[in-house]
Design a protein around this motif. Structure first.
Motif, mmCIF file in Angstrom:
data_model
loop_
_atom_site.group_PDB
_atom_site.id
_atom_site.type_symbol
_atom_site.label_atom_id
_atom_site.label_comp_id
_atom_site.label_asym_id
_atom_site.label_seq_id
_atom_site.Cartn_x
_atom_site.Cartn_y
_atom_site.Cartn_z
ATOM 1 N N MET A 282 18.749 -101.247 15.359
ATOM 2 C CA MET A 282 17.585 -101.174 14.487
ATOM 3 C C MET A 282 16.590 -102.305 14.718
ATOM 4 S SD MET A 282 17.341 -101.142 10.315
ATOM 5 C CE MET A 282 17.866 -102.855 10.225
ATOM 6 N N PRO A 283 17.011 -103.600 14.795
ATOM 7 C CA PRO A 283 16.022 -104.656 15.048
ATOM 8 C C PRO A 283 15.280 -104.469 16.365
ATOM 9 C CG PRO A 283 18.082 -105.597 14.253
ATOM 10 C CD PRO A 283 18.353 -104.163 14.554
ATOM 11 N N ALA A 284 15.984 -103.957 17.399
ATOM 12 C CA ALA A 284 15.321 -103.736 18.684
ATOM 13 C C ALA A 284 14.248 -102.662 18.562
ATOM 14 C CB ALA A 284 16.350 -103.340 19.737
ATOM 15 N N MET A 285 14.553 -101.584 17.855
ATOM 16 C CA MET A 285 13.579 -100.514 17.671
ATOM 17 C C MET A 285 12.372 -101.008 16.878
ATOM 18 S SD MET A 285 14.746 -97.926 19.292
ATOM 19 C CE MET A 285 13.706 -96.628 18.620
ATOM 20 N N ILE A 286 12.626 -101.796 15.845
ATOM 21 C CA ILE A 286 11.528 -102.346 15.044
ATOM 22 C C ILE A 286 10.658 -103.263 15.888
ATOM 23 C CG2 ILE A 286 10.989 -103.877 13.110
ATOM 24 C CD1 ILE A 286 13.408 -102.742 11.669
ATOM 25 N N ALA A 287 11.302 -104.095 16.715
ATOM 26 C CA ALA A 287 10.548 -105.030 17.562
ATOM 27 C C ALA A 287 9.673 -104.290 18.562
ATOM 28 C CB ALA A 287 11.517 -105.964 18.292
ATOM 29 N N VAL A 288 10.201 -103.230 19.171
ATOM 30 C CA VAL A 288 9.427 -102.460 20.148
ATOM 31 C C VAL A 288 8.252 -101.778 19.465
ATOM 32 C CG1 VAL A 288 9.488 -100.484 21.705
ATOM 33 C CG2 VAL A 288 11.356 -102.128 21.723
ATOM 34 N N LEU A 289 8.491 -101.182 18.284
ATOM 35 C CA LEU A 289 7.425 -100.495 17.571
ATOM 36 C C LEU A 289 6.330 -101.467 17.128
ATOM 37 C CD1 LEU A 289 6.243 -97.997 16.208
ATOM 38 C CD2 LEU A 289 7.678 -98.472 14.218
ATOM 39 N N LEU A 290 6.725 -102.550 16.462
ATOM 40 C CA LEU A 290 5.734 -103.527 16.014
ATOM 41 C C LEU A 290 5.067 -104.226 17.188
ATOM 42 C CD1 LEU A 290 7.462 -105.191 12.920
ATOM 43 C CD2 LEU A 290 5.702 -103.413 12.965
ATOM 44 N N GLY A 291 5.845 -104.470 18.257
ATOM 45 C CA GLY A 291 5.268 -105.100 19.439
ATOM 46 C C GLY A 291 4.187 -104.236 20.057
ATOM 47 N N GLY A 292 4.426 -102.922 20.105
ATOM 48 C CA GLY A 292 3.410 -102.018 20.637
ATOM 49 C C GLY A 292 2.153 -102.004 19.789
ATOM 50 N N LEU A 293 2.337 -101.977 18.471
ATOM 51 C CA LEU A 293 1.178 -101.985 17.577
ATOM 52 C C LEU A 293 0.394 -103.289 17.685
ATOM 53 C CD1 LEU A 293 2.747 -100.332 14.387
ATOM 54 C CD2 LEU A 293 1.217 -99.279 16.063
ATOM 55 N N LEU A 294 1.120 -104.406 17.735
ATOM 56 C CA LEU A 294 0.434 -105.694 17.864
ATOM 57 C C LEU A 294 -0.252 -105.835 19.213
ATOM 58 C CD1 LEU A 294 2.794 -108.341 16.203
ATOM 59 C CD2 LEU A 294 0.450 -107.765 15.568
ATOM 60 N N ALA A 295 0.379 -105.301 20.264
ATOM 61 C CA ALA A 295 -0.240 -105.357 21.590
ATOM 62 C C ALA A 295 -1.571 -104.619 21.592
ATOM 63 C CB ALA A 295 0.709 -104.765 22.627
ATOM 64 N N ILE A 296 -1.620 -103.471 20.908
ATOM 65 C CA ILE A 296 -2.877 -102.721 20.820
ATOM 66 C C ILE A 296 -3.901 -103.514 20.014
ATOM 67 C CG2 ILE A 296 -3.931 -100.635 19.863
ATOM 68 C CD1 ILE A 296 -1.324 -99.172 20.511
ATOM 69 N N ALA A 297 -3.456 -104.084 18.893
ATOM 70 C CA ALA A 297 -4.377 -104.831 18.032
ATOM 71 C C ALA A 297 -4.931 -106.072 18.728
ATOM 72 C CB ALA A 297 -3.673 -105.231 16.735
ATOM 73 N N LEU A 298 -4.131 -106.675 19.602
ATOM 74 C CA LEU A 298 -4.530 -107.924 20.270
ATOM 75 C C LEU A 298 -5.115 -107.688 21.659
ATOM 76 C CD1 LEU A 298 -1.432 -110.134 19.333
ATOM 77 C CD2 LEU A 298 -3.701 -110.170 18.275
ATOM 78 N N PRO B 134 -8.938 -109.328 22.349
ATOM 79 C CA PRO B 134 -8.974 -110.781 22.603
ATOM 80 C C PRO B 134 -8.145 -111.182 23.805
ATOM 81 C CG PRO B 134 -7.712 -110.276 20.613
ATOM 82 C CD PRO B 134 -8.418 -109.026 20.995
ATOM 83 N N TYR B 135 -7.019 -110.484 24.073
ATOM 84 C CA TYR B 135 -6.202 -110.842 25.231
ATOM 85 C C TYR B 135 -6.969 -110.585 26.521
ATOM 86 C CZ TYR B 135 -2.569 -110.818 28.760
ATOM 87 O OH TYR B 135 -1.847 -111.076 29.893
ATOM 88 N N VAL B 136 -7.646 -109.443 26.607
ATOM 89 C CA VAL B 136 -8.434 -109.136 27.800
ATOM 90 C C VAL B 136 -9.527 -110.181 27.991
ATOM 91 C CG1 VAL B 136 -10.092 -107.498 28.783
ATOM 92 C CG2 VAL B 136 -7.946 -106.668 27.799
ATOM 93 N N ALA B 137 -10.209 -110.537 26.907
ATOM 94 C CA ALA B 137 -11.285 -111.521 27.006
ATOM 95 C C ALA B 137 -10.769 -112.878 27.481
ATOM 96 C CB ALA B 137 -11.975 -111.664 25.644
ATOM 97 N N VAL B 138 -9.654 -113.324 26.915
ATOM 98 C CA VAL B 138 -9.080 -114.615 27.314
ATOM 99 C C VAL B 138 -8.599 -114.570 28.767
ATOM 100 C CG1 VAL B 138 -7.174 -116.211 26.905
ATOM 101 C CG2 VAL B 138 -8.465 -115.286 24.976
ATOM 102 N N SER B 139 -7.985 -113.464 29.174
ATOM 103 C CA SER B 139 -7.464 -113.351 30.535
ATOM 104 C C SER B 139 -8.583 -113.429 31.558
ATOM 105 C CB SER B 139 -6.704 -112.026 30.699
ATOM 106 O OG SER B 139 -5.549 -111.999 29.905
ATOM 107 N N ALA C 257 -12.188 -102.038 19.347
ATOM 108 C CA ALA C 257 -12.934 -102.970 18.493
ATOM 109 C C ALA C 257 -13.523 -102.238 17.294
ATOM 110 C CB ALA C 257 -14.041 -103.647 19.305
ATOM 111 N N VAL C 258 -14.003 -101.013 17.502
ATOM 112 C CA VAL C 258 -14.545 -100.224 16.396
ATOM 113 C C VAL C 258 -13.451 -99.919 15.379
ATOM 114 C CG1 VAL C 258 -15.504 -97.968 15.771
ATOM 115 C CG2 VAL C 258 -16.432 -99.217 17.726
ATOM 116 N N GLN C 259 -12.297 -99.443 15.865
ATOM 117 C CA GLN C 259 -11.215 -99.073 14.953
ATOM 118 C C GLN C 259 -10.661 -100.280 14.197
ATOM 119 O OE1 GLN C 259 -8.603 -96.920 17.685
ATOM 120 N NE2 GLN C 259 -9.261 -95.005 16.742
#
Length: 374
Positions: A6-22, A25-30, A222-224
């Motif tokens: 369960m923690p692994a599944m939660i981490a993958v799901l939240l990680g994917g959502l956070l990756a989209i949200a970030l 800024p990640y592209v800009a910094v890179s 950015a719009v969403q």
């Protein structure tokens, strides 16, 4: 679902959502730090993000139910384990048989190995991505381990009335060992492909189809995300003034307001208003260091910027927001935009052709190299 899965599944799901949200800024910094994105850097960044979430999930989840017998059920965890190397005796006590299979199946040994392995990625990521020394990385691993153990000892800093996870001094030793091993192995992350940089960060790069499409994706994200922030701010204001934002008491006028704040307002601001200033680039184009340029080698006129927005991402936002047949047209616009970004001269895309505008690397003062023809 098991407690370990369960923690692994939660981490993958939240990680994917956070990756989209970030992503924006990640592209800009890179692009500003390395001059380009690089799939290898993306994989490492997402891996570090998912690992960090998994670390938190594994040490805190599953959260127990709080009832009248809570402290009784977890009474054995109230007293911390403060005897160093107690795990050696635990391994002996739980060892049944003398063969290798019996040793591998020993639960006490499995726990030690898991605690070591849990911090190996931490050491590798800190050493490689943050550039820390082996000593500093190991110290950071020890500090993170201590923070986790104190969090468990305090019942997540007194959110729970009693600890529901055991504070174990041997966990500090195992975690720190894992961080040390990860720090030693950190340079191996150089083997992850897609990290080679083609030049210094300030050197212009070619305008490619992928770069153009990445800028468009960043625009829509950015719009969403801006819409989500505006709606969240509205909910906070409604809460403060006592108006329910959901449920039976929700005012009818909130529906159109929610729709406007989540799509129309950020779409107009980011794709139509913002490009009228600062050279005409959208948020996504600024993130990937692209800028529009006219046939006269100057910034496009405001009229051309408006046409470019209407035929490009701005037009997609307008059509998608209208729904119905317009929404279908927005869906059809996507493959047309992809093909146009691929095949048009200088990858200026459908909007560039319609507006008579090209696109160049923002670090270059070169022209887009386009002709006056369609």
């Amino acid at each position: 679902m098991s407690d370990r899965l369960m923690p692994a599944m939660i981490a993958v799901l939240l990680g994917g959502l956070l990756a989209i949200a970030l992503l924006v800024p990640y592209v800009a910094v890179s692009f500003r730090r390395r001059g380009q994105l690089g799939i290898g850097h993306v994989l490492l960044a997402v891996g570090a993000l998912v690992y960090g979430l998994a670390l938190v999930a594994y040490v805190l989840l599953p959260l127990p139910d709080v009832d009248a017998d809570f402290c009784t059920r977890f009474a054995r965890l109230v007293e911390p384990q403060l005897h160093p190397f107690q795990f050696v005796q635990d391994i002996r006590d739980q060892q049944h048989g003398s063969g290798l299979p019996e040793l591998v199946a020993n639960p006490a040994l499995q726990q030690v190995v898991l605690n070591v392995a849990l911090f190996v990625p931490l050491g590798a990521f800190v050493r490689y991505l943050a550039g820390g020394s082996v000593l500093l990385t190991t110290a950071i691993g020890a500090a993170v381990s201590l923070l986790i153990e104190l969090t468990q000892l305090s019942g997540i800093w007194w959110i729970f009335p009693c600890p529901y996870r055991l504070f174990d001094v041997d966990d500090l030793t195992a975690n720190t060992t894992g961080a040390l091993l990860g720090a030693l192995a950190g340079p191996l992350l150089r083997l992850v492909p897609g990290q080679r940089v083609s030049g210094p960060p300030d050197a212009p790069r070619p305008v490619t189809t992928g770069r153009r499409l990445l800028g468009m994706v960043c625009d829509l994200l950015a719009v969403q995300l801006t819409g989500a922030l505006l709606n969240g701010a509205l909910d906070v204001v409604l809460l403060l003034i006592g108006i329910p934002s959901a449920g039976p008491g929700r005012p009818g006028w909130l529906g159109p307001v929610d729709g406007a704040l989540s799509w129309w307002v950020p779409g107009v601001l980011l794709l139509f208003v913002l490009p009228q200033f600062g050279g005409g680039a959208t948020v996504g184009q600024r993130a990937v260091l692209l800028r529009p340029v006219g046939l006269d080698e100057c910034d496009p006129s405001r009229g051309r910027r408006l046409v470019r927005a209407l035929v490009g991402s701005g037009g997609f936002v307008v059509l998608a927001g209208l729904g119905g047949i317009a929404g279908l047209l927005a869906t059809l616009l996507v493959p047309v935009t992809v093909v146009a970004a691929w095949h048009t001269e200088g990858h200026r895309g459908l909007s560039g052709v319609a507006a008579g505008v090209g696109v160049v690397d923002a670090r270059s003062r070169a022209t887009a190299g386009i002709t006056a023809g369609p």
